[in-house]
Design an enzyme around this catalytic site. Structure first.
Site: not given
Length: 1534
Positions: A530, A533, A631
């Site tokens: 999760d 980045h 999401d």
């Protein structure tokens, strides 16, 4: 027995300073990875190191081991040298290499894919078979209820489930805000029970074993819930005001904004136009005004970055008064005043580096005035610096205001925003950036807490994300102003974690997160990273390494938002990410959606069969392609409910992992919020009776089941080829094709990005043309409305839209389809059948998928063709069929047929350029609008395929030509069949194979044509090398490529180029004459170069032939051809010379002085190389010219033994050769002046040196004659090299030494020469002649550079010292002193003439001044007439350049490199072991450039010359015999 499947091997070529950290290389377990040296590293001591563990060892990221080199070819060269890894363990591994030093010369990463297993039989789940469905774990209820809710995934065909984190959630209830990473969410335990991780593990394992469904879950490393108990106990794990004081100004602003929220909520700013309910732009403008006029001025944030000026000046004044001096070692030569940022970030806490102040402001004396003057200068500079900080802070304020107002605009005014309503503490103006776990106080009081460490350590920075930020930068670390400028899109429920550089920076956090990781890896097959980045790379690296210890085959996925594929690769490489999440919702239209399918996997339909051993090419990250992620916004809201099915179908047809999120298939018409959603997912039920139950009739679930099954079938059965066709603006057709069975599935999807009820779609859908036979309709489905009530959001369950379902039919015949109106069969040529499809009900939201096979005849032909190709590769076994009527030409294995060919036949089979073919009335195959092939033989085809195949460039004109007609096949086979004999049989084999190929669908022809060509070509190469010497057979790839030059250059023309040999000679090849049909000799001759010197009178040159003969014929073991060429040229001896231009002997020109000496050197090499080679000396030579003026005689008119011919050569030179060329004049040479036709070659009585020539002709290889009237160089040689040319002296000395040795052993009957001198007969011994050259050579040729050297006749002409003259006694003395590469020839053939140290000195100069990347400069670049660019077409008034006058005045010729390197090898051995080792490295490194050129050249040759510094020269022959030969000789010597 068919060949066994080969190991898949990938080759990674290493090049100096090639750093590939952002290049992705993906490999499967079981592959072998070979590292090989590129041209920049060959010949160097390269070490390759990797952290891939040795067998049985554990992976340690920082532990590297050096790989051992393997060189199958021994010491010849480095072209085949490799070190390798057998890849058996998944993960990310690093490699790096150096070439002798500590510093890395380059490196990169390799990612090895995991192997996933599911089901009771533990079968492999290939990555491309994955169909995944995401679930919000908190919506599954108690653990005991999970199977009923997860069963929906199983029943709709998913084989993997992704669960959001299953740990205890924070108070926000966000799925990704975890309060305790080590505890199972207590919500999963029924009342009165406390379930454990073991219970979860049992459930997950049961799903894997019993359902064949693997489970993965998220790991969240970047943040923890703000209410996590452990973060309160260990605040050092977050960014707080104690360990991260650089955030103090941002914290001050954050508290001020919170107090502003309270003020706005209370109505304090209403009169200023800022009420609690923000409704329009004027309110936003008022907010800006309040920030600028009330908030920022009070905070004075610039003070955190300023100096207290008077304190600094006082300190400076004291130093000056005390006589302090600067330390210039610290300030450098140009000192600049340095301001030091206060590490604690206190107001006015910055200080001045007084050393730079003292160095910058220096008083001219010690007076009070001078001191105060300097203090004034410092004060002004500091005030300027403070002013700069003030301005910089104003810029930060400007950005902060924009971000704050933008946030308020989105949250309260924007149509697509949440419209939060009144400003309140629950819904503040902006989300807080920092925690404040204490009772609220006035702002001033709160700010004082910042200086109390026991309080300040609990002011923790929240996490979030920054739009457009560098993902490789941590935005919470010093140097970032993200928090100050309010650029963070903040998650107010989570605290950003501070790991530091390693475990020692925050031991508790690292240990806590490692335990969390190990628990996850123990129970789940994989993880989703999760917020990947924004997770520090070194943290994720360490955690995943710990996870892989627990579960080696860990499946790792992530969704990156870097905006750059290269940066994506950094994450994939460093972390070993298996699949990157990609989303169909990112496509704005159907065209883009189809493009994503093509982008994320698969080869083109009809792609080439790739070899098992091939280069490792960069790849894109493996995709996990989802129709929507959990999401992101709901597709029904963004597109239409009708689009759910066709977009799912498009995704399912992708050749990669695919998936969805729970709710999509049920047609839930809103985003299922990871924060706010608390309802439960419905259970599976055969007959649903409430919103809490679903089955296949719910939403599009029946359609998704069929699509998931189809996706898994296609991936499991090798449908690896993909074609995407945009039929119209809404219809996308995706083809998946199996390259072994040639079965296809074509899915036609009509998307509905816009609601059909409000958008007018076209009634007609364009017809489709599907090649082959449609076996069945795999499925046809469309979204339909039904009477089941309308959607109402259920209070307890996440329910979908009951008014829509899928109408689906599976595995029906085409005639029974409701979607297709009509299907007709049309023929497209004799080999391709196409079905035309007209659609009836392909309405928006519809899908139809066809299973397509080749038509029965084509299927049979392909199967038979594959069976015949099995002899070359086992890859063709699948789908192969026995041939019931095998043609006679195919009954004999090709290798057996090929074994009958001579190497002259192989020349015809593989090579022959256009000029050679034109002699026979043909030419090379021409592809219209593109180009002709370089060769008529197979190499012409293979050179193009070598470029086309690796790229699967099916759009290349070559492939187009194959698809459009059978012309190329007809050309290849009929050309060989017309030759008859063994070549005709090979042509017959090809014709039979092509007969099958012509009946294959046209889109498959390039693929199978390539397979046939590869098979016959490799068989031909195997036979070729089997006919050559052991040196070639056991040689490296480089050696073999060079040896092909022997075949390329050595062939027989329609009219034999060599004059006939004596009838008394045995083993002379014969053939029926193509012209008279009577028997004639057909000895192969050597072409000088391709394409310019390959045919007719310009094919055979005496000099070129004998410079090339040792390398191309003797080294390769072609002794008979070498013998015949030597004797053929011997038969043309005239005037004591052999021809320059042979002209079949009858049209020969005797205008060169060196060819005869090269011929003699070859006779010597033949005698010393070939077993019983000295027997050639007794072979009969058919003299064509018994006397100088005789007419050409037929063979057998006068035979002489070869030793007599040799004696005549020596005698004529010693006597003196002087004649005028026969037929002299313009008709012989239009450029030569009259004096140039006078030929002279003699031997000096004083030195023994052969000399000759004049300034109007050029008798050596540097034979450019001026041609330009405009430049006035016509008829003038550029390099006459009259006098004694150094290489001729060396060749003569070599011959004398050899003849003496032969006589000594009774193999040559002569020891003396009898000549006429001044009317008397004089006898001169070979011994005396030999001794005379030995005595005089070095003292007359070596240029010492000593002006007082009595042997130096022209010291004023010395331009380079420590070299050997290019000639001695030239008519233009300065020519003697020019540095050229010719002395290295003498070094090789007569090394005894040179003293070691002087030879080495000269070679060093030549290396520095003449050596280029491929060739050697033909003239010293310091010479006034040097010009390195050859342009034979240029005609101007430049004497030195016009019409290529500089042919040998600078351009870099390749063949001298061979002699230079051989000379260096010889003398380095004499010098020292170290010198020899260094020379070997030089040789390998230099020749690596030749290897690369040879490998990449479509001519498969080395050029005649290059322009300066290795630049391509368009006027050069593309492949030159002596260039190839001399390089091969170097490798032979090595």
């Amino acid at each position: 027995m068919p060949p066994q499947p080969a190991t898949q091997t990938r080759v990674l070529v290493l090049n100096h300073m090639e750093k590939l950290e952002r290049t992705l290389f993906r490999l499967d377990q079981g592959f072998e990875l070979q590292f090989r040296l590129g041209p920049t590293l060959q010949g160097k001591h390269v070490q390759v190191s990797t952290n891939y563990p040795a067998q049985g060892e554990r992976f340690e990221r920082d532990t590297f081991r050096t790989l051992a080199w393997v060189n199958p070819a021994g010491l010849h060269d480095d072209s085949d040298k490799f070190c390798s890894l057998e890849l058996q363990v998944s993960g990310s591994y690093q490699y790096h290499f150096n070439n002798g030093g500590e510093e890395k010369s380059g490196g990169g990463y390799i990612v090895v894919n995991p192997v996933l297993r599911v089901g009771p039989d533990n079968h492999v789940l290939p990555l491309d078979c994955i169909t995944i469905q995401t679930y919000l774990s908190k919506c599954l209820g108690h653990l005991g209820d999970w199977p009923d809710r997860l069963r929906v995934a199983k029943e709709t065909g998913y084989n993997m489930i992704h669960l959001t984190p299953v740990q205890t959630l924070g108070e926000s209830r966000s799925c990704y805000s975890l309060a305790d990473q080590l505890e199972l969410n207590p919500d999963f335990s029924p009342p009165g029970e406390r379930l454990s991780w073991g219970d979860v593990g049992l459930l997950v394992e049961g799903l894997r074993r019993d359902w064949g469904v693997a489970c993965i879950t998220d790991v969240v490393y970047n943040h923890t819930a703000s209410n996590s108990m452990w973060i309160r106990e260990h605040p050092e794990c977050g960014y707080n005001m104690t360990n991260s004081p650089h955030l103090r100004p941002a914290w001050v602003l954050d508290r001020a904004l919170w107090h502003l929220t309270c003020e706005v909520a209370s109505g304090r700013h209403a009169e200023a136009g800022l009420p609690a309910l923000v409704q329009h732009q004027q309110h936003l403008d008022a907010l800006r005004t309040v920030l600028w006029k009330e908030v920022f001025p009070k905070l004075k944030l610039w003070e955190f970055f300023q100096v207290r000026v008077e304190n600094a000046v006082d300190q400076f004044r004291t130093l000056l008064q005390n006589g302090a001096k600067p330390d210039h070692n610290k300030t450098g030569s140009k000192p600049q005043l340095r301001i030091i940022q206060d590490p604690h970030y206190r107001r006015y806490g910055n200080t001045v580096d007084m050393n730079t102040a003292l160095a910058t402001f220096t008083p001219h004396d010690t007076s009070l005035f001078a001191v105060e003057e300097c203090c004034g200068w410092l004060r002004r500079r500091l005030e300027e610096s403070n002013g700069d900080q003030y301005q910089l802070m104003q810029q930060h304020h400007e950005q902060a205001v924009n971000c704050i107002v933008g946030n308020v605009l989105y949250e309260r005014l924007a149509d697509h925003g949440p419209k939060l309503g009144l400003v309140s503490k629950k819904h503040p103006l902006v989300t807080r950036y920092f925690t404040f776990p204490f009772p609220e106080q006035p702002l001033e009081a709160e700010l004082r807490l910042m200086d109390k460490p026991e309080k300040a350590c609990h002011f923790l920075a929240h996490n979030g994300w920054v739009m457009g930020d560098d993902p490789l930068r941590n935005f919470a670390e010093p140097g970032s102003n993200v928090y100050l400028r309010r650029e963070l899109i903040c998650w107010g429920d989570s605290v950003k974690l501070r790991y530091g550089d390693g475990p020692e920076a925050c031991p508790y956090l690292w240990a806590h997160m490692q335990k969390y990781t190990e628990i996850t890896a123990k129970h789940f097959a994989g993880v989703r990273l999760d917020n990947c980045h924004s997770t520090p790379l070194h943290v994720a690296e360490a955690m995943l390494a710990a996870a892989r210890v627990v579960r080696p085959n860990l499946y790792v996925i992530a969704e990156l938002f870097t905006g750059s594929e290269l940066i994506d690769n950094v994450f994939v490489n460093r972390l070993g990410i298996t699949s990157l999440i990609r989303e169909a919702m990112s496509a704005g239209d159907s065209h883009e959606e189809g493009r994503l399918v093509y982008r994320y996997g698969g080869e083109p339909v009809g792609g080439f069969v790739q070899p098992s051993l091939r280069p490792l090419v960069p790849s894109i990250a493996h995709a996990l392609f989802l129709d929507v992620t959990h999401d992101n916004e709901c597709p029904i809201q963004l597109r239409s409910v009708w689009d759910s099915l066709p977009s799912s179908a498009i995704v399912s047809m992708a050749s990669c992992a695919t998936g969805s999120t729970r709710g999509y298939d049920q047609l839930v018409p809103h985003q299922i919020s990871v924060v706010e959603e608390e309802r439960l997912y419905p259970r599976w039920s055969a007959e649903p009776s409430s919103p809490g139950e679903v089955n296949l009739q719910s939403g599009i679930m029946a359609g998704k089941l069929a699509l998931n099954r189809l996706h898994q079938e296609l991936s499991a059965h090798g449908f690896t080829q993909v074609y995407v066709d945009q039929v119209d603006e809404d219809v996308v057709a995706v083809t998946r094709h199996c390259p072994s069975s040639h079965q296809s599935v074509v899915a036609v999807c009509r998307t509905a990005f816009r609601n059909p009820k409000t958008h007018q779609y076209r009634d007609e859908v364009p017809p489709m043309f599907i090649p082959g036979k449609i076996e069945e309709v795999v499925l046809e489905a469309r979204t339909v409305e039904r009477h089941a009530g309308t959607y109402r959001k259920d209070e307890s369950y996440i329910n979908g839209m009951p008014e829509y379902t899928v109408e689906i039919r599976e595995h029906i015949q085409l005639k029974d389809s409701d979607v297709v109106r009509q299907a007709g069969v049309t023929s497209k040529g004799s080999s391709e059948f196409v079905q035309e499809i007209l659609f009836e009900k392909l309405t928006p939201g519809s899908v139809i998928a066809f299973r397509v096979s080749l038509d029965p005849k084509a299927q049979q032909v392909v199967g038979i063709l594959r069976r015949h190709l099995v002899q070359f590769s086992p890859k063709f076994l699948p789908g192969s069929l026995d041939d019931p009527n095998t043609p006679a030409a195919l009954k004999t294995p090709l290798a057996q047929t090929m074994s009958q060919l001579s190497l002259a036949d192989i020349n015809m089979l593989l090579f022959r350029c256009d000029a050679e073919e034109q002699e026979d009335g043909g030419g090379c195959y021409d592809i219209p609008s593109w180009s002709s092939l370089k060769y008529a033989g197979l190499q012409g085809v293979m050179s193009v395929l070598a470029d086309v195949r690796p790229q699967n460039d099916l759009g290349h004109p070559f492939c187009d030509n194959l698809r459009q007609g059978d012309w190329m096949m007809q050309y290849i086979s009929s050309r060989l069949e017309a030759r008859g004999g063994a070549l005709g049989e090979v042509g017959g084999w090809l014709a039979a194979m092509f007969d099958y190929l012509k009946h294959v669908p046209r889109y498959l022809i390039p693929c199978y044509f390539d397979a046939i060509m590869v098979g016959i070509y490799t068989t031909a190469l195997d036979h070729t090398f089997s006919c050559m010497s052991s040196f070639i057979q056991q040689g490296s790839t480089f050696v073999r490529l060079l040896a092909l030059g022997s075949v390329q250059m050595c062939g027989v023309s329609r009219v034999p180029a060599l004059p006939p040999l004596s009838p008394m000679l045995r083993d002379v090849p014969q053939r029926p004459s193509p012209l008279t049909h009577t028997p004639e000799q057909c000895c192969p001759s050597l072409a000088a170069g391709l394409p310019h010197f390959s045919s007719g009178i310009f094919r055979c040159w005496g000099r070129d032939t004998f410079i090339s003969l040792r390398g191309l014929l003797l080294v390769t073991g072609r002794h008979l051809e070498a013998r015949n060429i030597i004797l053929a040229f011997a038969g043309t001896l005239r005037h004591g010379l052999i021809p320059n231009l042979l002209g079949e002997g009858r049209g020969a020109r005797y205008n060169c002085r060196d060819a005869v000496w090269w011929w003699l050197q070859c006779v010597q090499d033949y005698c010393s190389t070939v077993p019983d080679g000295a027997l050639i000396l007794s072979c009969p030579v058919a003299r064509m010219y018994p006397s100088d003026d005789a007419q050409p005689q037929p063979p057998g008119a006068l035979d002489q033994p070869l030793y007599d011919v040799i004696q005549e050569v020596m005698q004529r030179h010693l006597q003196g050769i002087q004649f005028r060329e026969h037929n002299a004049g313009q008709q012989l040479d239009r450029n030569m002046t009259d004096e140039g036709f006078n030929v002279e070659a003699k031997v000096s009585r004083d030195t023994g040196f052969v000399y000759g020539g004049n300034r109007f002709n050029c008798g050596t290889w540097m034979d450019k004659m001026g041609e330009s009237e405009q430049a006035k160089n016509k008829g003038i040689p550029a390099s006459p090299r009259d006098g004694s040319a150094v290489e001729i002296v060396g060749l003569c000395k070599s011959t004398l030494r050899w003849l003496l040795e032969l006589h000594k052993h009774g193999l040559f009957p002569y020891s003396t020469l009898t000549i006429q001198r001044e009317g008397k007969e004089v006898c001169v011994s070979y011994e005396d002649w030999n001794r005379k050259i030995q005595k005089n050579f070095e003292k007359l040729f070596f240029v010492s550079g000593d002006p007082d050297d009595p042997r130096e006749l022209h010291p004023e002409l010395v331009h380079k010292a420590g070299i050997y003259k290019d000639s001695y006694g030239a008519s233009s003395p300065w020519c003697d002193y020019q540095l050229r590469p010719n002395f290295t020839i003498a070094m090789v053939v007569a090394p005894e003439l040179f003293s070691v140290k002087k030879a080495w000195q000269a070679l060093e100069v030549a290396e520095e001044k003449l050596l280029g990347p491929l060739g050697m400069k033909t003239l010293d670049p310091d010479d006034m007439v040097y010009c390195g660019v050859y342009d034979n077409a240029l005609d101007n008034d430049n004497y030195n350049l016009a019409r290529g006058f500089n042919y040998h005045q600078g351009p870099e010729w390749l063949w001298p490199v061979g002699y230079f390197l051989r000379a260096k090898l010889y003398f380095s051995r004499k010098l020292s072991e170290e010198a020899y080792e260094q020379t070997v490295l030089l040789v390998k490194n230099l020749l690596s450039q030749h290897y690369i050129h040879l490998e990449r050249s479509p001519w498969k040759g080395l050029p005649e010359l290059t322009n300066e510094n290795g630049q391509y020269c368009p006027f050069s022959c593309e492949s030159q015999a002596w260039s190839i030969a001399t390089v091969l000789e170097v490798l032979h010597d090595l």
